[in-house]
Design a protein around this motif. Structure first.
Motif, mmCIF file in Angstrom:
data_model
loop_
_atom_site.group_PDB
_atom_site.id
_atom_site.type_symbol
_atom_site.label_atom_id
_atom_site.label_comp_id
_atom_site.label_asym_id
_atom_site.label_seq_id
_atom_site.Cartn_x
_atom_site.Cartn_y
_atom_site.Cartn_z
ATOM 1 N N LYS B 70 -20.340 64.668 23.017
ATOM 2 C CA LYS B 70 -21.649 64.791 22.372
ATOM 3 C C LYS B 70 -22.385 66.040 22.847
ATOM 4 N N SER B 71 -22.480 66.201 24.165
ATOM 5 C CA SER B 71 -23.188 67.384 24.682
ATOM 6 C C SER B 71 -22.436 68.652 24.319
ATOM 7 N N LEU B 74 -23.422 69.616 20.875
ATOM 8 C CA LEU B 74 -24.774 70.170 20.828
ATOM 9 C C LEU B 74 -24.795 71.607 21.366
ATOM 10 N N LYS B 75 -24.047 71.831 22.448
ATOM 11 C CA LYS B 75 -24.017 73.167 23.037
ATOM 12 C C LYS B 75 -23.332 74.160 22.104
ATOM 13 N N SER B 119 -32.513 70.897 26.496
ATOM 14 C CA SER B 119 -31.337 70.566 27.295
ATOM 15 C C SER B 119 -31.612 69.303 28.088
ATOM 16 N N GLN B 120 -30.554 68.735 28.656
ATOM 17 C CA GLN B 120 -30.719 67.480 29.368
ATOM 18 C C GLN B 120 -31.597 67.658 30.611
ATOM 19 N N ASP B 197 -30.823 66.919 23.708
ATOM 20 C CA ASP B 197 -29.807 66.252 24.527
ATOM 21 C C ASP B 197 -30.494 65.228 25.445
#
Ligand code: ATP
Ligand code: MG
Lengths: 259, 252
Positions: B70-71, B74-75, B119-120, B197
């Motif tokens: 998933k991340s 997104l990245k 971002s996370q 995220d």
């Protein structure tokens, strides 16, 4: 949208030192307002490249084109020494790792700044001094220190003075060789913050050589990774650092995280 | 520019309308493999043939177990990871760009003009105050100082970040405080694309609600949102659709 042209273009730069290759077949383009970081271990050819880009070192092959304030392409290595010096004192800047190489240590801070203004045509003493004071303030040096010689400044202050001296003429392109190199961490943070703001406010194009990936991430938009004289990887700064592809870049990035 | 898929036919009003109906984001057969040279050349397949699209005004959730990519997805949408193959068409302003093959300069421009990313975790910049950090993307996009600061204050206030913290660098903030700074920074520009995220991961219920409202507002103004949401309540509250992800080789 205003489509700009690159302010600097390098075509297939190669530099040999006798048998040894200092730097091989490097091409790049740099746009106004863009900071290009060059990273790699010592001896990887970063400074050789920087010196060719800034016209200080003649390439064995290739050329460097600078687009000047009037839009003319200038081959930096085809200039006479005098013309090159004039350019380096006005439209271009060069920030050395060691401030001693970029400052005149025996003349006052004010004169260090004023000298570049005079090279750019400034004559009126009152105005020169006022501008010098303005720039000391920008780089966070107290006004009363204007008549001190840089030898009496701390390392961090010397570096900030060198930056003021370079930026006072409103250059379009500045070369920096490990600008935060010999400074301790808190002094470094202050300098980085200052550089970030100046680069943004003045829309400067910068070529920045550093071995410090944290500095590279903080200041650069794009990165080039050099290894044994060649560019092995390049791209957006965060992309190269977060998703490195070349074995050497991966080694560099992983060493930092573990450090 | 070199890698832009051309979309430059002069736009009559009909063509413009047709263009608006196309998805803002179109991911097609995206693959991402990491090769870890420091670890004997291990290959990690993070994404295999991922395809989905996002329309204007829509919020799409990436949903799947830990490690399902998933991340990474997104990245890749942000140009932070470089896909191994496949395409990510982004339609924004005057054209269409494939993020998977765009030049760094094109990606920079898209980030400046079209894409916001939360971002996370917040990446703190030494010595830069909370207010400056939040306003920075606006300043970079060419907004005036006053407008940028005004918008930054509004968002920090909405996210209940105590005013006494605004002039401090967030290095010493709690996890939830840092995340709210990050969210304010991500939401401060009204971009056509917003990537999130796990924006609510370390927030309390009150602030989670604020984030849900902010996402609703973004969708209402036509923003295409892609998000990863760790709690099902938040996901149900904001997502119009989910893209179910699984580890390559495993089935969802
Ligand atoms: N920069 C990287 N280098 C190498 N491998 C990576 C990198 N980033 C992610 N991966 C790998 O890609 C796979 C997918 O990771 P990713 O972070 O996208 O998962 P995720 O779905 O976001 O998981 P979580 O729900 O735990 O956050 C994992 O195997 C991870 O180890
Ligand atoms: Mg994740």
């Amino acid at each position: 949208m205003t489509e700009q042209l690159p302010v600097l273009r390098a075509e297939s730069l190669t530099r040999r030192y006798g048998e040894r290759l200092g730097c091989r077949n490097v091409s790049l383009e740099l746009w106004p307002g863009e900071v290009l970081g060059i990273v790699g271990e010592s001896g990887s050819g970063k400074s050789t490249l920087l010196n060719m880009l800034s016209g200080r070192l003649t390439p064995s092959e290739g050329r460097v084109l600078y687009r000047d304030a009037h839009g003319a392409d200038i081959d930096l290595h085809a200039l006479s020494e005098g013309e090159r010096r004039r350019l380096l004192r006005t439209e271009l800047g060069y920030v050395h790792q060691n401030p001693r190489d970029g400052l005149r240590m025996q003349v006052s801070a004010g004169a260090n700044i004023g000298e570049r203004l005079m090279a750019a045509g400034g004559r009126n003493y009152g105005k020169l001094r006022a501008t010098a004071l303005e720039w000391l303030d920008k780089v966070e040096i107290a006004a009363p220190r204007i008549d001190d010689v840089p030898a009496r400044y701390s390392g961090g202050m010397q570096q900030r003075l060198q930056i003021a001296r370079n930026l006072v003429t409103g250059p379009r392109l500045v070369f920096m060789d490990e600008p935060t190199g010999g400074l301790d961490v808190s002094v470094q943070a202050r300098l980085l913050d200052l550089l970030r703001r100046l680069v943004r406010d003045m829309d400067l194009a910068v070529v920045l050589v550093t071995h410090d990936l944290a500095v590279a991430r903080l200041l650069s938009h794009r990165l080039m990774v050099m290894y044994h004289g060649e560019v092995v990887e390049q791209g957006l700064a965060d992309q190269v650092l977060d998703d490195p592809h070349h074995p050497y870049t991966q080694l560099l990035v992983s060493s930092i995280l573990q450090g | 520019m070199m890698n832009t898929t051309s979309n430059t036919f002069s736009a009559s009003s009909r063509e413009t309308a047709a263009n608006e109906a196309l998805p803002v984001i179109e991911v097609c057969n995206l693959c991402k493999e990491f090769i870890l040279h420091q670890q004997g050349g291990t290959h990690i397949e993070a994404l295999r043939n991922v395809s989905f699209h996002v329309n204007a005004g829509e919020c799409v959730a990436l949903y799947g177990p830990s490690g399902s990519g998933k991340s990474t997805m997104l990245k890749a949408l942000y140009g932070n990871y470089l896909p191994s193959s496949g395409s990510i068409l982004v339609r924004c302003r005057d054209g269409e760009t494939d993020m998977a093959s765009a030049s760094p300069r094109q990606v920079s421009r898209l980030r400046r003009e079209c894409i916001s990313y939360v971002s996370q975790f917040l990446r703190v910049i030494p010595r830069v105050s909370t207010l400056d950090l939040v306003a920075e993307p606006l300043l970079a996009a060419g907004f005036g100082e006053e407008k940028a600061m005004g918008r930054a204050r509004d968002l920090l206030r909405r996210l209940n970040l105590p005013e006494r913290l605004w002039d401090l660098a967030p290095a010493t903030f709690s996890g939830g405080e840092q995340q709210r700074v990050n969210i304010a920074r991500g939401f401060c520009r009204p971009t056509p694309i917003l990537l999130l995220d796990e924006p609510t991961a370390s927030l309390d219920a009150m602030n989670r609600k604020v984030v849900v409202e902010l996402i609703h507002e973004a969708c209402e103004r036509g923003c295409a949102v892609v998000g990863i949401f760790h709690d099902d309540d938040t996901r149900r509250a904001v997502a119009h659709r989910s893209v179910v992800m699984s580890r390559p080789g495993e089935h969802a």
